[in-house]
Design a protein around this motif. Structure first.
Motif, PDB file in Angstrom:
ATOM      1  N   LYS A   1       6.851  44.739   7.476  1.00  0.00           N
ATOM      2  CA  LYS A   1       8.235  45.163   7.423  1.00  0.00           C
ATOM      3  C   LYS A   1       9.080  43.906   7.635  1.00  0.00           C
ATOM      4  O   LYS A   1       8.674  42.981   8.341  1.00  0.00           O
ATOM      5  CB  LYS A   1       8.545  46.194   8.507  1.00  0.00           C
ATOM      6  CG  LYS A   1       7.789  47.508   8.349  1.00  0.00           C
ATOM      7  CD  LYS A   1       8.228  48.262   7.105  1.00  0.00           C
ATOM      8  CE  LYS A   1       7.556  49.622   7.037  1.00  0.00           C
ATOM      9  NZ  LYS A   1       7.973  50.380   5.815  1.00  0.00           N
ATOM     10  N   THR A   2      10.260  43.891   7.033  1.00  0.00           N
ATOM     11  CA  THR A   2      11.094  42.685   7.091  1.00  0.00           C
ATOM     12  C   THR A   2      12.393  42.969   7.825  1.00  0.00           C
ATOM     13  O   THR A   2      13.018  44.014   7.631  1.00  0.00           O
ATOM     14  CB  THR A   2      11.394  42.167   5.675  1.00  0.00           C
ATOM     15  OG1 THR A   2      11.888  43.243   4.869  1.00  0.00           O
ATOM     16  CG2 THR A   2      10.139  41.599   5.032  1.00  0.00           C
ATOM     17  N   ALA A   3      12.798  42.014   8.664  1.00  0.00           N
ATOM     18  CA  ALA A   3      14.008  42.165   9.472  1.00  0.00           C
ATOM     19  C   ALA A   3      14.958  41.017   9.186  1.00  0.00           C
ATOM     20  O   ALA A   3      14.655  39.858   9.476  1.00  0.00           O
ATOM     21  CB  ALA A   3      13.646  42.197  10.953  1.00  0.00           C
ATOM     22  N   ALA A   4      16.109  41.326   8.587  1.00  0.00           N
ATOM     23  CA  ALA A   4      17.107  40.316   8.251  1.00  0.00           C
ATOM     24  C   ALA A   4      18.040  40.098   9.428  1.00  0.00           C
ATOM     25  O   ALA A   4      18.674  41.045   9.902  1.00  0.00           O
ATOM     26  CB  ALA A   4      17.904  40.764   7.026  1.00  0.00           C
ATOM     27  N   MET A   5      18.135  38.874   9.901  1.00  0.00           N
ATOM     28  CA  MET A   5      19.079  38.537  10.969  1.00  0.00           C
ATOM     29  C   MET A   5      20.437  38.304  10.323  1.00  0.00           C
ATOM     30  O   MET A   5      20.641  37.305   9.624  1.00  0.00           O
ATOM     31  CB  MET A   5      18.614  37.287  11.719  1.00  0.00           C
ATOM     32  CG  MET A   5      17.225  37.404  12.340  1.00  0.00           C
ATOM     33  SD  MET A   5      17.086  38.743  13.556  1.00  0.00           S
ATOM     34  CE  MET A   5      18.296  38.222  14.773  1.00  0.00           C
ATOM     35  N   ALA A   6      21.382  39.250  10.539  1.00  0.00           N
ATOM     36  CA  ALA A   6      22.668  39.158   9.840  1.00  0.00           C
ATOM     37  C   ALA A   6      23.755  39.861  10.644  1.00  0.00           C
ATOM     38  O   ALA A   6      23.492  40.801  11.397  1.00  0.00           O
ATOM     39  CB  ALA A   6      22.558  39.796   8.453  1.00  0.00           C
ATOM     40  N   LEU A   7      24.974  39.396  10.454  1.00  0.00           N
ATOM     41  CA  LEU A   7      26.139  39.967  11.152  1.00  0.00           C
ATOM     42  C   LEU A   7      26.720  41.092  10.314  1.00  0.00           C
ATOM     43  O   LEU A   7      27.690  40.919   9.586  1.00  0.00           O
ATOM     44  CB  LEU A   7      27.182  38.865  11.407  1.00  0.00           C
ATOM     45  CG  LEU A   7      26.691  37.688  12.258  1.00  0.00           C
ATOM     46  CD1 LEU A   7      27.713  36.562  12.253  1.00  0.00           C
ATOM     47  CD2 LEU A   7      26.416  38.156  13.681  1.00  0.00           C
TER      48      LEU A   7
ATOM     49  N   ASP B   1      13.835  45.632   5.285  1.00  0.00           N
ATOM     50  CA  ASP B   1      13.691  46.971   5.866  1.00  0.00           C
ATOM     51  C   ASP B   1      14.660  47.205   7.015  1.00  0.00           C
ATOM     52  O   ASP B   1      15.072  48.342   7.268  1.00  0.00           O
ATOM     53  CB  ASP B   1      12.251  47.160   6.362  1.00  0.00           C
ATOM     54  CG  ASP B   1      11.240  47.026   5.248  1.00  0.00           C
ATOM     55  OD1 ASP B   1      11.217  47.906   4.371  1.00  0.00           O
ATOM     56  OD2 ASP B   1      10.492  46.022   5.242  1.00  0.00           O
ATOM     57  N   TYR B   2      15.006  46.151   7.736  1.00  0.00           N
ATOM     58  CA  TYR B   2      15.942  46.239   8.856  1.00  0.00           C
ATOM     59  C   TYR B   2      16.994  45.138   8.712  1.00  0.00           C
ATOM     60  O   TYR B   2      16.703  44.046   8.210  1.00  0.00           O
ATOM     61  CB  TYR B   2      15.241  46.014  10.201  1.00  0.00           C
ATOM     62  CG  TYR B   2      14.200  47.032  10.576  1.00  0.00           C
ATOM     63  CD1 TYR B   2      14.541  48.194  11.273  1.00  0.00           C
ATOM     64  CD2 TYR B   2      12.854  46.821  10.265  1.00  0.00           C
ATOM     65  CE1 TYR B   2      13.566  49.115  11.638  1.00  0.00           C
ATOM     66  CE2 TYR B   2      11.883  47.735  10.624  1.00  0.00           C
ATOM     67  CZ  TYR B   2      12.240  48.882  11.311  1.00  0.00           C
ATOM     68  OH  TYR B   2      11.283  49.800  11.668  1.00  0.00           O
ATOM     69  N   THR B   3      18.206  45.442   9.166  1.00  0.00           N
ATOM     70  CA  THR B   3      19.222  44.414   9.361  1.00  0.00           C
ATOM     71  C   THR B   3      19.488  44.362  10.860  1.00  0.00           C
ATOM     72  O   THR B   3      19.744  45.389  11.483  1.00  0.00           O
ATOM     73  CB  THR B   3      20.523  44.742   8.609  1.00  0.00           C
ATOM     74  OG1 THR B   3      20.239  44.911   7.226  1.00  0.00           O
ATOM     75  CG2 THR B   3      21.532  43.618   8.771  1.00  0.00           C
ATOM     76  N   VAL B   4      19.404  43.164  11.437  1.00  0.00           N
ATOM     77  CA  VAL B   4      19.391  43.014  12.891  1.00  0.00           C
ATOM     78  C   VAL B   4      20.529  42.115  13.345  1.00  0.00           C
ATOM     79  O   VAL B   4      20.766  41.047  12.776  1.00  0.00           O
ATOM     80  CB  VAL B   4      18.047  42.407  13.365  1.00  0.00           C
ATOM     81  CG1 VAL B   4      17.966  42.439  14.887  1.00  0.00           C
ATOM     82  CG2 VAL B   4      16.872  43.134  12.746  1.00  0.00           C
ATOM     83  N   LYS B   5      21.234  42.562  14.376  1.00  0.00           N
ATOM     84  CA  LYS B   5      22.319  41.764  14.957  1.00  0.00           C
ATOM     85  C   LYS B   5      22.026  41.470  16.427  1.00  0.00           C
ATOM     86  O   LYS B   5      21.550  42.338  17.153  1.00  0.00           O
ATOM     87  CB  LYS B   5      23.651  42.518  14.841  1.00  0.00           C
ATOM     88  CG  LYS B   5      24.842  41.751  15.432  1.00  0.00           C
ATOM     89  CD  LYS B   5      26.099  42.624  15.491  1.00  0.00           C
ATOM     90  CE  LYS B   5      26.732  42.782  14.144  1.00  0.00           C
ATOM     91  NZ  LYS B   5      28.070  43.455  14.243  1.00  0.00           N
TER      92      LYS B   5
END
Length: 296
Positions: free
Chosen positions: A219-225, A263-267
């Protein structure tokens, strides 16, 4: 074996790799075979040797031959010709003799154009890189760098990745080279301790590369605002068996297309009105929460 050589001619052709070739030229030095890279400082050189990298030559302050370089040179003295053979390179019979060029610090600065960190450089043959599939076969937590172009940031991210529970680092083609002198120095040599590779040019980023990761079970987690993000301590995300943490380029961050494919966007929650962190700082926070924390 090693051969100590006092530098007498600043323009000696054998020294050009230290002052007259840029990173791209060093990378392509033996093309189509892997090229060379320059390791700076005893710690970085030691970790490169530990990883099996093969020295081509040294450039150092004369006094260091009997001080901080003594153990490193002793290791190189013990190298046998079989240790100096890589499938990707062909060596002459006499190339097991490693030249060590020495001079006073003032002359070294004239040669290189900068002050050496702890007075020592080593030109080394580049190791062959593994494929993404080979690297990720048994990895649970990997970091992905999308177009991070600053070598200092790349080095700092590698140091955090090695310290905080990442199993591997994957880079897009536009990223700065982890073996760039400044990147490996800032990493304190951890670029030789944590497995890494580039996505294959044939696997377009992000589409083709994301497909590869999903086939490998990630699964992929994008570090983004983004407002539609989850907090970095999201329980479902933290419980994923295999997770790839995706970090974007300085300034602009991740491309919208990349975020959409994850799969995820993470802040990372922040206070005092701070809207973002440097990518290297953000990586340390993310790796601490999603790397080591997953083992507790």
């Amino acid at each position: 074996m090693i051969n100590i050589i006092q530098i007498k001619d600043l323009d000696a052709p054998e020294l050009q790799i230290y002052y007259n070739l840029n990173e791209a030229q060093l990378f392509h030095y033996f093309e189509p075979k892997p090229g060379i890279f320059i390791a700076e400082s005893p710690k970085v050189i030691e970790r490169a040797l530990d990883a099996g990298c093969v020295p081509m030559s040294f450039l150092m302050e004369k006094k260091h031959v009997e001080t901080q370089a003594k153990e490193i040179l002793a290791r190189c003295e013990k190298l046998q010709s079989r240790d100096l053979t890589q499938e990707s390179l062909v060596y002459r019979e006499d190339e097991h003799v490693i030249p060590v060029y020495v001079a006073e610090v003032e002359m070294l600065a004239k040669i290189t154009g900068y002050q050496l960190t702890r007075g020592m450089l080593c030109a080394m043959y580049r190791p062959a890189l593994s494929s993404v599939e080979q690297l990720c076969k048994n990895a649970r937590r990997v970091a992905i760098l999308e177009n991070v172009v600053n070598p200092t940031n790349v080095g700092a991210i590698f140091r955090s990745a090695a310290a905080l529970g990442m199993d591997a680092v994957l880079l897009t083609q536009a990223c700065a080279d982890p073996l760039y002198r400044r990147a490996s120095r800032v990493s304190m040599g951890t670029v030789f301790q944590i497995p890494w590779t580039y996505f294959d040019k044939s696997a377009s980023w992000p589409d083709g590369a994301m497909d590869v990761l999903h086939k490998l079970g990630y699964k992929t987690a994008a570090m983004a605002l983004r407002d539609d993000s989850v907090c970095i301590d999201d329980e479902k995300m933290m419980s994923e068996e295999k997770l790839a943490i995706v970090l974007g380029t300085e300034g602009d961050g991740l491309a919208d297309h990349t975020i959409a494919d994850c799969d995820y966007t993470v802040k990372i929650p922040m206070t005092h009105g701070v809207d973002s962190l440097n990518v290297a700082a953000a990586s340390a926070v993310a790796f601490w929460q999603l790397g080591m924390k997953c083992e507790q």
